[in-house]
Design a protein around this motif. Structure first.
Motif, PDB file in Angstrom:
ATOM      1  N   ASN A 236       1.101  13.013  -3.853  1.00 33.23           N
ATOM      2  CA  ASN A 236       0.084  12.231  -3.143  1.00 33.23           C
ATOM      3  C   ASN A 236      -0.349  10.969  -3.863  1.00 33.23           C
ATOM      4  OD1 ASN A 236       0.017  14.136  -1.112  1.00 33.23           O
ATOM      5  ND2 ASN A 236      -1.424  15.398  -2.290  1.00 33.23           N
ATOM      6  N   ILE A 237       0.617  10.113  -4.098  1.00 35.02           N
ATOM      7  CA  ILE A 237       0.299   8.859  -4.778  1.00 35.02           C
ATOM      8  C   ILE A 237      -0.266   7.856  -3.763  1.00 35.02           C
ATOM      9  CG2 ILE A 237       1.243   6.926  -6.109  1.00 35.02           C
ATOM     10  CD1 ILE A 237       1.405   9.536  -7.658  1.00 35.02           C
ATOM     11  N   ASN A 238      -1.463   7.379  -4.069  1.00 39.41           N
ATOM     12  CA  ASN A 238      -2.084   6.345  -3.237  1.00 39.41           C
ATOM     13  C   ASN A 238      -2.380   5.149  -4.126  1.00 39.41           C
ATOM     14  OD1 ASN A 238      -2.675   7.454  -0.439  1.00 39.41           O
ATOM     15  ND2 ASN A 238      -3.380   9.114  -1.772  1.00 39.41           N
ATOM     16  N   LEU A 239      -1.902   3.988  -3.695  1.00 41.82           N
ATOM     17  CA  LEU A 239      -2.126   2.772  -4.480  1.00 41.82           C
ATOM     18  C   LEU A 239      -2.271   1.614  -3.518  1.00 41.82           C
ATOM     19  CD1 LEU A 239       0.370   2.328  -7.463  1.00 41.82           C
ATOM     20  CD2 LEU A 239      -2.067   2.437  -7.590  1.00 41.82           C
ATOM     21  N   GLU A 240      -3.082   0.650  -3.884  1.00 42.61           N
ATOM     22  CA  GLU A 240      -3.184  -0.522  -3.016  1.00 42.61           C
ATOM     23  C   GLU A 240      -3.212  -1.783  -3.870  1.00 42.61           C
ATOM     24  OE1 GLU A 240      -6.065  -0.115   0.020  1.00 42.61           O
ATOM     25  OE2 GLU A 240      -5.622  -2.099   0.858  1.00 42.61           O
ATOM     26  N   LEU A 241      -2.281  -2.667  -3.586  1.00 45.12           N
ATOM     27  CA  LEU A 241      -2.220  -3.932  -4.316  1.00 45.12           C
ATOM     28  C   LEU A 241      -2.624  -5.056  -3.371  1.00 45.12           C
ATOM     29  CD1 LEU A 241       0.021  -2.120  -5.877  1.00 45.12           C
ATOM     30  CD2 LEU A 241       0.805  -4.310  -6.707  1.00 45.12           C
ATOM     31  N   ASN A 242      -3.525  -5.887  -3.842  1.00 40.73           N
ATOM     32  CA  ASN A 242      -3.884  -7.064  -3.051  1.00 40.73           C
ATOM     33  C   ASN A 242      -3.087  -8.257  -3.543  1.00 40.73           C
ATOM     34  OD1 ASN A 242      -5.817  -5.679  -1.533  1.00 40.73           O
ATOM     35  ND2 ASN A 242      -7.283  -5.866  -3.233  1.00 40.73           N
TER      36      ASN A 242
ATOM     37  N   VAL B 132       5.023   3.741   2.800  1.00 38.65           N
ATOM     38  CA  VAL B 132       4.848   2.487   2.065  1.00 38.65           C
ATOM     39  C   VAL B 132       4.562   1.398   3.093  1.00 38.65           C
ATOM     40  CG1 VAL B 132       5.909   0.847   0.470  1.00 38.65           C
ATOM     41  CG2 VAL B 132       6.579   3.263   0.375  1.00 38.65           C
ATOM     42  N   PHE B 133       3.464   0.679   2.890  1.00 40.23           N
ATOM     43  CA  PHE B 133       3.121  -0.398   3.812  1.00 40.23           C
ATOM     44  C   PHE B 133       3.199  -1.734   3.081  1.00 40.23           C
ATOM     45  CE2 PHE B 133       0.924   3.294   5.499  1.00 40.23           C
ATOM     46  CZ  PHE B 133       1.178   3.193   6.866  1.00 40.23           C
ATOM     47  N   GLN B 134       3.727  -2.727   3.799  1.00 36.71           N
ATOM     48  CA  GLN B 134       3.714  -4.076   3.250  1.00 36.71           C
ATOM     49  C   GLN B 134       3.099  -4.972   4.312  1.00 36.71           C
ATOM     50  OE1 GLN B 134       7.518  -5.878   2.429  1.00 36.71           O
ATOM     51  NE2 GLN B 134       6.749  -6.747   0.542  1.00 36.71           N
ATOM     52  N   ASN B 135       2.056  -5.654   3.964  1.00 40.04           N
ATOM     53  CA  ASN B 135       1.296  -6.462   4.925  1.00 40.04           C
ATOM     54  C   ASN B 135       1.009  -5.671   6.205  1.00 40.04           C
ATOM     55  OD1 ASN B 135       1.312  -8.603   3.134  1.00 40.04           O
ATOM     56  ND2 ASN B 135       3.281  -9.327   3.902  1.00 40.04           N
ATOM     57  N   ASN B 136       0.566  -4.436   6.008  1.00 43.53           N
ATOM     58  CA  ASN B 136       0.208  -3.511   7.099  1.00 43.53           C
ATOM     59  C   ASN B 136       1.378  -3.042   7.959  1.00 43.53           C
ATOM     60  OD1 ASN B 136      -2.511  -3.497   6.406  1.00 43.53           O
ATOM     61  ND2 ASN B 136      -2.819  -5.445   7.503  1.00 43.53           N
ATOM     62  N   LEU B 137       2.619  -3.382   7.552  1.00 39.87           N
ATOM     63  CA  LEU B 137       3.782  -2.889   8.284  1.00 39.87           C
ATOM     64  C   LEU B 137       4.375  -1.714   7.516  1.00 39.87           C
ATOM     65  CD1 LEU B 137       5.640  -6.179   9.274  1.00 39.87           C
ATOM     66  CD2 LEU B 137       4.560  -4.535  10.817  1.00 39.87           C
ATOM     67  N   ASP B 138       4.728  -0.658   8.232  1.00 44.55           N
ATOM     68  CA  ASP B 138       5.330   0.504   7.586  1.00 44.55           C
ATOM     69  C   ASP B 138       6.774   0.163   7.208  1.00 44.55           C
ATOM     70  OD1 ASP B 138       6.303   2.889   6.789  1.00 44.55           O
ATOM     71  OD2 ASP B 138       5.813   4.002   8.620  1.00 44.55           O
ATOM     72  N   ILE B 139       7.062   0.112   5.907  1.00 47.45           N
ATOM     73  CA  ILE B 139       8.426  -0.243   5.478  1.00 47.45           C
ATOM     74  C   ILE B 139       9.132   0.945   4.826  1.00 47.45           C
ATOM     75  CG2 ILE B 139       7.962  -2.714   5.204  1.00 47.45           C
ATOM     76  CD1 ILE B 139       7.930  -2.079   2.090  1.00 47.45           C
TER      77      ILE B 139
ATOM     78  N   LYS C 270       0.842  -1.190   0.000  1.00 45.60           N
ATOM     79  CA  LYS C 270       0.000   0.000   0.000  1.00 45.60           C
ATOM     80  C   LYS C 270       0.878   1.241   0.000  1.00 45.60           C
ATOM     81  CE  LYS C 270      -3.711   1.808   2.829  1.00 45.60           C
ATOM     82  NZ  LYS C 270      -4.456   1.581   4.057  1.00 45.60           N
ATOM     83  N   LEU C 271       0.576   2.160  -0.907  1.00 47.44           N
ATOM     84  CA  LEU C 271       1.280   3.442  -0.917  1.00 47.44           C
ATOM     85  C   LEU C 271       0.319   4.494  -0.399  1.00 47.44           C
ATOM     86  CD1 LEU C 271       2.989   3.435  -4.447  1.00 47.44           C
ATOM     87  CD2 LEU C 271       3.777   2.440  -2.305  1.00 47.44           C
ATOM     88  N   LYS C 272       0.779   5.274   0.580  1.00 41.01           N
ATOM     89  CA  LYS C 272      -0.114   6.269   1.150  1.00 41.01           C
ATOM     90  C   LYS C 272       0.508   7.659   1.019  1.00 41.01           C
ATOM     91  CE  LYS C 272      -3.166   6.754   5.124  1.00 41.01           C
ATOM     92  NZ  LYS C 272      -3.368   8.143   4.908  1.00 41.01           N
ATOM     93  N   ASP C 273      -0.134   8.483   0.219  1.00 39.24           N
ATOM     94  CA  ASP C 273       0.261   9.894   0.042  1.00 39.24           C
ATOM     95  C   ASP C 273       1.747  10.077  -0.250  1.00 39.24           C
ATOM     96  OD1 ASP C 273      -2.322  10.752   0.515  1.00 39.24           O
ATOM     97  OD2 ASP C 273      -2.027  10.729   2.686  1.00 39.24           O
TER      98      ASP C 273
END
Lengths: 346, 264
Positions: free
Chosen positions: A18-24, A57-64, A3-6
């Motif tokens: 402000n790029i927001n993207l979410e990959l499942n 940048v989040f990976q599996n809900n962890l801030d990386i 997940k990319l947040k802002d």
């Protein structure tokens, strides 16, 4: 899972805002954008090679966002493949395995597995200097897959390949994705998005201007830029009147079937469904306009005619019809299309 | 590309270039010709000459290896990092090339003499760098280290940063990336630099003579024989030492040729 947040960054001339993207998990996400809009920078931010000015940048809900590059399970394959020139194909593929504590026979098994998936088993003992672009791309993919990333980031993976190689590599990418690897693929080519992705985002001027399921984005482009970028011609902003007419681009009034009684929206007219003729023809088509041919563009199997009828309209005709009707640039012609050939997007 | 006829300009180039080549070759050639095979043979049997050549080779080699441990990482740092006073640092590295070597010797002597901090520390464990192979090694390294740093820095600059980023992304630590990607890819330049530093150390006279007259390295031995016995006695030692240096020079040229053909 990713997940990319802002995410924002300013690098020299261009910036991402402000790029927001979410990959499942299992997504094949294509990020569409022209060259130089910062697609590669975004991948490098995800991989940790560049730090963003702001955003996370989040990976599996962890801030990386501040995690070390080597600890992220995100694999990037660059456009120029970045194959280590002093190592053989096998040594390149084995490179990520050295850090892992596995014995040699398991290493060989893994190398052979991915070499076979990418169809380069016969190249394993070769040096990399004399390999073709397609072969190098496969080596880069095998090397990345062996490191077992959660998410694969591909930077224009098909851009430098010949047409005949593209098909094979597309199949391979599809196969990799189907095996469970989440892929984020950046490209300027909308055909790649149609061929491969389930989700797509369009990047323009440093911002994502539309994202969603590929089918939705291509069916309902949010604006003219997205429409043009996704290969759709004849995309117009329309104001509808209750009596089944619409004014497009505030200039031309056309007949349209407005069952949903919307007042404002967008319309797409497929170029293949527009008839062009030298004289006005009587038919069931309710939209008939006279215009001037601005441009005739040849393609492999047909021609595109750009005709100005108050707005520029793109019409597709066969080579045979062009020869028969002898259309010329700067000459006048008639176009007609049915109101049912018009797709209305609220 | 082939020209059948030489133009006037070509002739001028040939004459001027030929004169310069002659200028380099003739003194060396006349020295070789003036030395008889018997003199050469006797010189190679002279224990003082043999000892001094071994000392020179050994000290230059060890000083090159020892200083490379710090010089190569410094070169990598300079190739990869942008910082405010980088030009100044690069200038400092070139300093030993442009200053007179006798002056460099004086500077080194001040640095390692018993009055200095380093000298005091060394003498406290019973070492005196002045007149010691360590002093010679320091003097040799001082004047020759720019060749290694500059060559290695150029080598690292030529390694695409993207390859290093890729290696990091594949899970390698920065240290492993340096050892397995950056160092091997810059190795040809580094090797050229090492050989250049070693060869330059072998031929150093000015700085070493001030730091350590004894034990005697070959350039000083040549000077001493000339001063004490004259040209006739200095010549055979010079010829033998030149042959030794030439071996390394040819080695260096062969290596850089290999590099060119690999890059082509």
């Amino acid at each position: 899972m990713l997940k990319l947040k802002d995410i924002s960054i300013k690098l020299g001339e261009f910036r991402l805002k402000n790029i927001n993207l979410e990959l499942n998990k299992g997504d094949y996400y294509v990020l569409l954008g022209k060259s130089g809009v910062g697609k590669t920078v975004l991948l490098e931010i995800i991989a940790g090679l560049i730090k963003p000015d702001s955003g996370k940048v989040f990976q599996n809900n962890l801030d990386i966002t501040r995690e070390k590059i080597q600890n992220r399970k995100v694999g990037i394959v660059f456009q120029d493949y970045s194959i280590f020139p002093h190592l053989t194909v096998k040594q390149n593929i084995a490179y990520p395995l050295k850090r892992k504590k596995i014995n040699n026979s398991n290493k060989d098994e893994l190398i052979n597995k991915y070499a076979s998936l990418t169809n380069i088993t016969h190249l394993l003992d070769r040096n990399t200097q004399n390999l073709s672009g397609g072969e190098l791309q496969r080596v880069a993919l095998a090397r990345m897959l062996v490191s077992n990333p959660n998410c694969l980031l591909l930077d224009e993976p098909l851009a430098s390949l010949d047409i005949q190689l593209k098909g094979g590599l597309r199949n391979l990418l599809r196969q990799i994705n189907q095996s469970g690897v989440t892929i984020l693929h950046v490209t300027h080519d909308y055909e790649e998005a149609i061929a491969l992705s389930n989700k797509v985002a369009v990047l323009h001027d440093g911002e994502i201007i539309q994202k969603g399921l590929t089918k939705e984005v291509f069916r309902k482009p949010a604006n003219e830029f997205v429409a043009n970028f996704t290969g759709i011609k004849n995309f117009f902003i329309a104001e509808f009147t209750p009596i089944n007419t619409a004014k497009i681009n505030k200039t031309l009034e056309i007949n349209v079937s407005n069952k949903d009684e919307i007042t404002k929206g967008k319309i797409i007219i497929r170029g293949e469904e527009i008839i062009i003729s030298n004289e006005r023809i009587e038919s069931s088509a309710t939209n008939n306009f006279k215009g001037r041919i601005k441009q005739i563009i040849p393609y492999l199997t047909n021609h595109e005619i750009i005709i100005d009828i108050g707005v520029d309209l793109s019409v597709v005709i066969s080579d045979e019809s062009l020869r028969k009707f002898k259309f010329k640039e700067n000459s006048e012609a008639w176009v007609s299309f049915k109101s049912t050939a018009i797709k209305v997007i609220p | 590309m082939y020209k059948n006829k030489l133009s006037n300009f070509d002739i001028v180039l040939l004459i001027l270039g030929g004169l310069i080549l002659l200028f380099i070759i003739s003194p060396l050639l006349s020295m070789f010709l003036a030395t008889t095979p018997l003199q050469l043979f006797e010189t190679t049997q002279d224990q003082e000459v043999i000892d001094s050549i071994w000392l020179t080779l050994r000290v230059s080699f060890l000083s090159t290896i020892f200083f490379a441990i710090g010089a190569i990482p410094l070169a990598y740092f300079l190739a990869r990092t942008k910082f405010k006073f980088k030009k100044l640092v690069n200038g400092i590295i070139d300093l030993p090339i442009v200053i007179p070597h006798s002056a460099a010797g004086i500077a080194i002597l001040g640095f390692i003499s018993r009055d200095s901090v380093l000298g005091k520390a060394a003498s406290s464990v019973g070492l005196n760098f002045v007149g010691h192979p360590v002093g010679i090694a320091l003097a040799m390294a001082f004047v020759s280290i720019p060749f290694l740093i500059n060559a290695a820095r150029d080598g690292f600059i030529n390694v695409p940063v993207k390859l290093e980023k890729t290696a990091l992304n594949l899970g390698a630590s920065p240290f492993r990336v340096f050892l397995t990607i950056s160092l091997p890819l810059a190795w040809k330049n580094i090797l050229s630099g090492l050989i250049m530093m070693f060869a330059r150390g072998l031929s150093e006279f000015g700085a070493v003579v001030i730091v350590a007259y004894h034990p005697m390295i070959t350039p000083i031995l040549i000077y001493e024989r000339f001063g004490a016995f004259g040209l006739k006695y200095a010549r055979p030692v010079s010829v033998v030492f030149i042959i030794v240096c030439l071996v390394f020079f040819i080695l260096l040229r062969t290596l850089s040729k290999e590099k060119e053909s690999n890059n082509a």
